[in-house]
Design a protein around this motif. Structure first.
Motif, PDB file in Angstrom:
ATOM      1  N   ARG A   1       1.089  -1.353  -0.124  1.00 10.87           N
ATOM      2  CA  ARG A   1      -0.085   0.391  -0.155  1.00 10.87           C
ATOM      3  C   ARG A   1       0.627   1.654  -0.340  1.00 10.87           C
ATOM      4  O   ARG A   1       0.717   1.976  -0.499  1.00 10.87           O
ATOM      5  N   SER A   2       2.143   0.980   1.254  1.00 11.15           N
ATOM      6  CA  SER A   2       3.062   2.126   0.750  1.00 11.15           C
ATOM      7  C   SER A   2       3.952   2.824  -0.437  1.00 11.15           C
ATOM      8  O   SER A   2       3.535   3.783  -0.845  1.00 11.15           O
ATOM      9  N   VAL A   3       4.023   1.255  -0.870  1.00 12.92           N
ATOM     10  CA  VAL A   3       4.417   1.343  -2.604  1.00 12.92           C
ATOM     11  C   VAL A   3       4.085   2.107  -3.562  1.00 12.92           C
ATOM     12  O   VAL A   3       4.212   3.393  -4.434  1.00 12.92           O
ATOM     13  N   TYR A   4       2.143   1.508  -3.228  1.00 14.56           N
ATOM     14  CA  TYR A   4       1.269   2.234  -4.603  1.00 14.56           C
ATOM     15  C   TYR A   4       0.861   4.023  -4.124  1.00 14.56           C
ATOM     16  O   TYR A   4       0.540   4.429  -4.994  1.00 14.56           O
ATOM     17  N   GLU A   5       0.891   4.315  -2.694  1.00 20.78           N
ATOM     18  CA  GLU A   5       1.290   5.568  -2.257  1.00 20.78           C
ATOM     19  C   GLU A   5       2.056   7.060  -2.674  1.00 20.78           C
ATOM     20  O   GLU A   5       2.009   8.004  -3.236  1.00 20.78           O
ATOM     21  N   THR A   6       3.192   6.035  -2.313  1.00 24.19           N
ATOM     22  CA  THR A   6       4.127   6.931  -3.260  1.00 24.19           C
ATOM     23  C   THR A   6       4.763   6.478  -4.130  1.00 24.19           C
ATOM     24  O   THR A   6       6.217   7.826  -4.490  1.00 24.19           O
ATOM     25  N   ARG A   7       4.615   5.621  -5.104  1.00 26.99           N
ATOM     26  CA  ARG A   7       5.593   5.901  -6.395  1.00 26.99           C
ATOM     27  C   ARG A   7       4.991   7.411  -7.181  1.00 26.99           C
ATOM     28  O   ARG A   7       3.817   7.541  -7.400  1.00 26.99           O
ATOM     29  N   SER A   8       5.948   7.498  -8.155  1.00 28.47           N
ATOM     30  CA  SER A   8       5.507   8.183  -9.113  1.00 28.47           C
ATOM     31  C   SER A   8       6.130   7.773 -10.285  1.00 28.47           C
ATOM     32  O   SER A   8       6.188   7.015 -10.946  1.00 28.47           O
ATOM     33  N   LEU A   9       5.699   8.133 -11.390  1.00 31.88           N
ATOM     34  CA  LEU A   9       5.275   7.828 -13.142  1.00 31.88           C
ATOM     35  C   LEU A   9       7.376   7.966 -12.984  1.00 31.88           C
ATOM     36  O   LEU A   9       7.500   8.920 -13.348  1.00 31.88           O
ATOM     37  N   ALA A  10       7.593   6.893 -14.041  1.00 23.53           N
ATOM     38  CA  ALA A  10       9.059   6.533 -14.834  1.00 23.53           C
ATOM     39  C   ALA A  10       9.512   7.936 -15.748  1.00 23.53           C
ATOM     40  O   ALA A  10       7.979   8.433 -16.238  1.00 23.53           O
ATOM     41  N   GLN A  11      10.312   8.447 -15.829  1.00 20.16           N
ATOM     42  CA  GLN A  11      10.556   9.526 -16.904  1.00 20.16           C
ATOM     43  C   GLN A  11      11.846   9.086 -17.079  1.00 20.16           C
ATOM     44  O   GLN A  11      12.727   8.219 -17.496  1.00 20.16           O
ATOM     45  N   PHE A  12      11.362   9.282 -18.962  1.00 24.92           N
ATOM     46  CA  PHE A  12      13.161   8.021 -19.519  1.00 24.92           C
ATOM     47  C   PHE A  12      12.824   9.493 -20.524  1.00 24.92           C
ATOM     48  O   PHE A  12      12.594  10.444 -21.231  1.00 24.92           O
TER      49      PHE A  12
END
Length: 86
Positions: A75-86
């Motif tokens: 749950r913490s990972v899903y709440e704090t992750r951001s989109l990857a930028q390439f």
């Protein structure tokens, strides 16, 4: 300031320091020397990252989860992750 002038200035300053502060200076110089010896070590060569590998190749790095907080961690990972930028 030349090298010789700087050395003389430092020697005069050291001569005026009380023993407890002189000990601090010595510790500081030790830390500088250890940092320089660390930076002079040769770098370790690592195997290159292989591109095009599959998730199955990562199984050898997987372990078993120990603990009862897996759902909280996910749950913490899903709440704090951001989109990857390439």
């Amino acid at each position: 300031m030349t090298y010789t002038e700087l050395r003389q200035k430092i020697e005069q300053q050291l001569a005026q320091l009380p023993p407890d502060q002189l000990s601090l200076v010595s510790n500081f110089l030790d830390s500088l020397q250890s940092k320089s010896s660390i930076s002079q070590r040769p770098l370790r060569r690592l195997a290159p990252i292989k591109r095009g590998t599959k998730a199955g190749d990562l199984v050898k790095f997987a372990g078993t989860w120990q603990g009862n907080d897996l759902e909280d961690c996910l749950r913490s990972v899903y709440e704090t992750r951001s989109l990857a930028q390439f």
